[in-house]
Design an enzyme around this catalytic site. Structure first.
Site, PDB file in Angstrom:
ATOM      1  N   ASP A 174       1.042  -1.134   0.333  1.00  8.34           N
ATOM      2  CA  ASP A 174       0.256  -0.181   0.193  1.00  8.34           C
ATOM      3  C   ASP A 174       0.945   1.495  -0.312  1.00  8.34           C
ATOM      4  O   ASP A 174       2.047   1.310   0.516  1.00  8.34           O
ATOM      5  CB  ASP A 174      -0.522   0.588   1.449  1.00  8.34           C
ATOM      6  N   LEU A 175       0.385   2.447  -0.897  1.00  9.78           N
ATOM      7  CA  LEU A 175       1.024   3.338  -0.551  1.00  9.78           C
ATOM      8  C   LEU A 175       0.736   3.716   0.892  1.00  9.78           C
ATOM      9  O   LEU A 175       1.905   4.543   1.671  1.00  9.78           O
ATOM     10  CB  LEU A 175       1.185   4.577  -1.766  1.00  9.78           C
ATOM     11  N   ASP A 176      -0.212   5.085   1.287  1.00  8.17           N
ATOM     12  CA  ASP A 176      -0.459   6.132   1.673  1.00  8.17           C
ATOM     13  C   ASP A 176      -0.182   5.482   3.691  1.00  8.17           C
ATOM     14  O   ASP A 176      -1.219   4.102   4.187  1.00  8.17           O
ATOM     15  CB  ASP A 176      -1.824   6.744   1.314  1.00  8.17           C
ATOM     16  N   THR A 188       0.773  10.166   4.494  1.00  5.95           N
ATOM     17  CA  THR A 188       0.213  11.643   3.552  1.00  5.95           C
ATOM     18  C   THR A 188      -1.075  11.924   4.632  1.00  5.95           C
ATOM     19  O   THR A 188      -1.834  12.762   3.720  1.00  5.95           O
ATOM     20  CB  THR A 188      -0.032  10.912   1.912  1.00  5.95           C
ATOM     21  N   LYS A 241      -8.707   5.766   5.833  1.00  2.04           N
ATOM     22  CA  LYS A 241      -7.676   4.886   5.423  1.00  2.04           C
ATOM     23  C   LYS A 241      -8.062   3.753   4.734  1.00  2.04           C
ATOM     24  O   LYS A 241      -8.792   2.877   5.142  1.00  2.04           O
ATOM     25  CB  LYS A 241      -6.797   4.404   6.924  1.00  2.04           C
ATOM     26  N   SER A 288      -2.943   0.653  -4.769  1.00  2.00           N
ATOM     27  CA  SER A 288      -2.724   2.121  -3.608  1.00  2.00           C
ATOM     28  C   SER A 288      -4.006   1.728  -4.222  1.00  2.00           C
ATOM     29  O   SER A 288      -4.708   1.817  -5.527  1.00  2.00           O
ATOM     30  CB  SER A 288      -1.948   2.912  -4.048  1.00  2.00           C
ATOM     31  N   ALA A 289      -4.906   3.038  -3.066  1.00  2.00           N
ATOM     32  CA  ALA A 289      -6.624   3.069  -4.162  1.00  2.00           C
ATOM     33  C   ALA A 289      -6.108   4.619  -4.599  1.00  2.00           C
ATOM     34  O   ALA A 289      -7.115   5.299  -5.228  1.00  2.00           O
ATOM     35  CB  ALA A 289      -7.320   3.094  -2.217  1.00  2.00           C
ATOM     36  N   LYS A 292     -10.872  -1.288  -1.349  1.00  2.00           N
ATOM     37  CA  LYS A 292     -10.394  -2.096  -0.050  1.00  2.00           C
ATOM     38  C   LYS A 292     -11.997  -2.503   0.285  1.00  2.00           C
ATOM     39  O   LYS A 292     -12.359  -1.089   0.344  1.00  2.00           O
ATOM     40  CB  LYS A 292      -9.453  -1.753  -0.230  1.00  2.00           C
ATOM     41  N   GLU A 312       0.790  -3.319   4.140  1.00  2.00           N
ATOM     42  CA  GLU A 312      -0.736  -2.088   4.852  1.00  2.00           C
ATOM     43  C   GLU A 312      -0.891  -1.446   6.498  1.00  2.00           C
ATOM     44  O   GLU A 312      -0.877  -2.108   6.869  1.00  2.00           O
ATOM     45  CB  GLU A 312      -1.973  -2.964   3.961  1.00  2.00           C
ATOM     46  N   ASP A 313      -2.051  -0.466   6.403  1.00  2.14           N
ATOM     47  CA  ASP A 313      -2.155  -0.323   7.351  1.00  2.14           C
ATOM     48  C   ASP A 313      -3.084  -0.144   7.398  1.00  2.14           C
ATOM     49  O   ASP A 313      -3.467   0.974   8.956  1.00  2.14           O
ATOM     50  CB  ASP A 313      -1.090   1.588   7.643  1.00  2.14           C
TER      51      ASP A 313
HETATM   52  C1  BG6 Z   1      -6.130   6.248   0.243  1.00  7.22           C
HETATM   53  C2  BG6 Z   1      -5.821   6.802   1.672  1.00  7.22           C
HETATM   54  O1  BG6 Z   1      -4.130   5.236  -0.029  1.00  7.22           O
HETATM   55  O2  BG6 Z   1      -6.513   6.613  -1.065  1.00  7.22           O
HETATM   56  C3  BG6 Z   1      -7.175   7.321   1.094  1.00  7.22           C
HETATM   57  O3  BG6 Z   1      -5.354   5.728   2.172  1.00  7.22           O
HETATM   58  C4  BG6 Z   1      -7.891   8.209  -0.144  1.00  7.22           C
HETATM   59  O4  BG6 Z   1      -6.934   8.239   2.376  1.00  7.22           O
HETATM   60  C5  BG6 Z   1      -7.106   7.005  -1.354  1.00  7.22           C
HETATM   61  O5  BG6 Z   1      -8.805   8.904  -0.391  1.00  7.22           O
HETATM   62  C6  BG6 Z   1      -7.740   7.874  -2.570  1.00  7.22           C
HETATM   63  O6  BG6 Z   1      -6.412   9.095  -3.328  1.00  7.22           O
HETATM   64  P1  BG6 Z   1      -6.527  10.087  -3.700  1.00  7.22           P
HETATM   65  O7  BG6 Z   1      -4.843  10.322  -4.091  1.00  7.22           O
HETATM   66  O8  BG6 Z   1      -7.005   8.934  -4.995  1.00  7.22           O
HETATM   67  O9  BG6 Z   1      -7.383  10.866  -3.408  1.00  7.22           O
HETATM   68 MG    MG Z   2      -2.730   2.888   3.436  1.00  6.86          MG
END
Ligand code: BG6
Ligand code: MG
Length: 220
Positions: free
Chosen positions: A9-11, A17, A45, A114-115, A145, A169-170
């Site tokens: 996962d990224l964030d 972030t 998250k 990542s989402a 997810k 993953e967090d």
């Molecule tokens: C996830 C974050 O990685 O990405 C969420 O944990 C965030 O908080 C989601 O809403 C979507 O991110 P973005 O950058 O497409 O708005």
């Molecule tokens: Mg995350």
């Protein structure tokens, strides 16, 4: 099973972030006339941008048309990107680069799952675009997810069986997504929160690939 690939996962795993998302969502809430807490931010998250907006509007008791929702989501993203554009490679979380280097040396495939639709931009800012063999992000997925789609696409891009993949993953929803996809899940964060993870680490500095793989294979 064998451990052949790691999906990150990224964030909250590679970089933190969450504070930038929080500031941008809080500004949106405030402009719509209500407040938004860090506790509420925790619940976002791993949740996609539009689903996060839906939850925030629900918490604030605000109803918007679909067009207005699109406009507010775009505004939030502009505010968020103003923070992202200031990011530097120093913001990569401790131990991450060394951990990825050790995976490379061990011949383990590495993918991002990542989402976020901003994932590539963030990786560029922190100088990590080259660290991944495959990048699957919110621009490739249709399901959020805990649906396993993002990780299954990652495994596919690495040409590996899900059973041979480990997800980092967090978010609780991300751990569930890994398991629903038939993968192992390493939680990055608090063991009290990530109760379903196979192993939990609080930071990459406290572990190594050798130690983690032994734990995941049940050798330790
Ligand atoms: C996830 C974050 O990685 O990405 C969420 O944990 C965030 O908080 C989601 O809403 C979507 O991110 P973005 O950058 O497409 O708005
Ligand atoms: Mg995350």
């Amino acid at each position: 099973m064998a451990l052949k690939a790691c999906l990150f996962d990224l964030d909250g795993v590679i970089v933190d972030t969450a504070i930038y998302h929080f500031k941008a969502w809080r500004r949106l809430a405030n402009e719509l006339g209500f407040d938004f807490t860090e506790h509420q931010n925790e619940q976002l998250k791993g949740v996609s941008r539009m689903e996060s907006l839906e939850l925030i509007l629900q918490w604030g008791g605000v109803t918007l048309s679909d067009e207005e929702k699109q406009q507010w989501a775009a505004r939030k993203n502009e505010w968020y990107l103003a923070y992202v554009n200031q990011m530097t490679p120093q913001e990569v979380l401790p131990g991450v680069r060394d951990f990825l280097d050790s995976l490379r040396k061990a011949g383990i495939g590495i993918a991002l799952g990542s989402a976020s639709k901003n994932a590539r931009l963030i990786l560029e800012r922190i100088d990590m675009l080259d660290a991944f063999d495959a990048i699957i992000d919110g621009t490739h997925t249709t399901k959020s997810k805990p649906d396993p789609e993002v990780f299954l696409l990652g495994a596919q891009a690495l040409h590996q069986n899900p059973a041979d993949c480990v997800v980092f993953e967090d978010a609780v929803a991300g751990i569930e997504a890994a398991h629903r996809g038939g993968m192992k899940a390493v939680g990055v964060g608090s063991p009290e929160v990530l109760t379903e993870a196979d192993v939990v680490i609080t930071a990459f500095t406290e572990t190594s690939w050798t130690k983690l793989s032994d734990e995941l294979l049940g050798w330790q």
